[in-house]
Design a protein around this motif. Structure first.
Motif, PDB file in Angstrom:
ATOM      1  N   LYS A 100      -2.362   9.800  -6.719  1.00 54.18           N
ATOM      2  CA  LYS A 100      -2.672   8.371  -6.839  1.00 54.18           C
ATOM      3  C   LYS A 100      -1.595   7.645  -7.635  1.00 54.18           C
ATOM      4  N   ARG A 101      -1.079   8.270  -8.682  1.00 55.24           N
ATOM      5  CA  ARG A 101      -0.013   7.652  -9.471  1.00 55.24           C
ATOM      6  C   ARG A 101       1.233   7.449  -8.627  1.00 55.24           C
ATOM      7  N   VAL A 102       1.598   8.474  -7.858  1.00 58.34           N
ATOM      8  CA  VAL A 102       2.788   8.370  -7.010  1.00 58.34           C
ATOM      9  C   VAL A 102       2.602   7.236  -6.000  1.00 58.34           C
ATOM     10  N   LYS A 103       1.423   7.128  -5.407  1.00 57.37           N
ATOM     11  CA  LYS A 103       1.158   6.062  -4.442  1.00 57.37           C
ATOM     12  C   LYS A 103       1.364   4.688  -5.066  1.00 57.37           C
ATOM     13  N   ASN A 104       1.083   4.557  -6.356  1.00 59.57           N
ATOM     14  CA  ASN A 104       1.214   3.262  -7.031  1.00 59.57           C
ATOM     15  C   ASN A 104       2.653   2.833  -7.245  1.00 59.57           C
ATOM     16  N   PHE A 105       3.603   3.756  -7.291  1.00 63.29           N
ATOM     17  CA  PHE A 105       4.985   3.331  -7.508  1.00 63.29           C
ATOM     18  C   PHE A 105       5.911   3.618  -6.323  1.00 63.29           C
ATOM     19  N   ILE A 106       5.335   3.769  -5.120  1.00 66.79           N
ATOM     20  CA  ILE A 106       6.148   3.933  -3.915  1.00 66.79           C
ATOM     21  C   ILE A 106       6.818   2.598  -3.592  1.00 66.79           C
ATOM     22  N   PRO A 107       8.133   2.599  -3.349  1.00 67.17           N
ATOM     23  CA  PRO A 107       8.831   1.362  -2.982  1.00 67.17           C
ATOM     24  C   PRO A 107       8.358   0.836  -1.621  1.00 67.17           C
ATOM     25  N   PRO A 108       8.572  -0.461  -1.354  1.00 66.38           N
ATOM     26  CA  PRO A 108       8.091  -1.044  -0.093  1.00 66.38           C
ATOM     27  C   PRO A 108       8.814  -0.524   1.149  1.00 66.38           C
ATOM     28  N   LYS A 109      10.053  -0.080   1.023  1.00 62.14           N
ATOM     29  CA  LYS A 109      10.807   0.423   2.175  1.00 62.14           C
ATOM     30  C   LYS A 109      11.062   1.915   2.010  1.00 62.14           C
ATOM     31  N   GLY A 110      11.224   2.602   3.142  1.00 68.18           N
ATOM     32  CA  GLY A 110      11.510   4.024   3.106  1.00 68.18           C
ATOM     33  C   GLY A 110      10.291   4.850   3.447  1.00 68.18           C
ATOM     34  N   THR A 111      10.453   6.150   3.362  1.00 64.66           N
ATOM     35  CA  THR A 111       9.386   7.085   3.697  1.00 64.66           C
ATOM     36  C   THR A 111       9.146   8.016   2.517  1.00 64.66           C
ATOM     37  N   VAL A 112       7.871   8.174   2.154  1.00 63.06           N
ATOM     38  CA  VAL A 112       7.466   9.112   1.102  1.00 63.06           C
ATOM     39  C   VAL A 112       6.345   9.972   1.671  1.00 63.06           C
TER      40      VAL A 112
END
Length: 101
Positions: free
Chosen positions: A55-67
């Motif tokens: 959940k923490r990682v999801k909160n700081f994913i940038p708007p562009k790109g793939t995670v």
């Protein structure tokens, strides 16, 4: 349980490079370790603990790109075979699991 975060973020503009850098720094602050250039890992003692970090990682994913985020068991992670050039390297040391009785 191991969390693996794979990412491919754009770095063409100054803003994109900044977001890429901030994402990596956020992973490191949350206890992840660099496994390869765009792969970070973190060991978690329970599924609930892993879900909290996801959940923490999801909160700081940038708007562009793939995670991409993948969870594997300690046993599965321990079966990794790493090749560096023509030689086989031993798997990374596995963190000891916390056992409660």
């Amino acid at each position: 349980m191991w969390i693996l975060v794979f990412f491919d973020l754009p770095t063409e503009t100054k803003e994109e490079r900044h977001r890429h850098s901030e994402f990596r720094k956020s992973l490191l602050k949350d206890g992840f370790n660099r496994f390869q250039l765009s792969i970070y890992t973190r060991c978690c003692p329970t599924v609930e603990h892993a879900n909290m970090h996801i959940k923490r990682v999801k909160n700081f994913i940038p708007p562009k790109g793939t995670v991409s985020i993948m969870c594997v068991t300690d046993k599965q992670f321990g079966k990794i075979v790493i090749f560096h050039g023509p030689k086989e390297r031993p798997a990374p040391k596995v963190s000891p699991q916390l056992e409660l009785f």
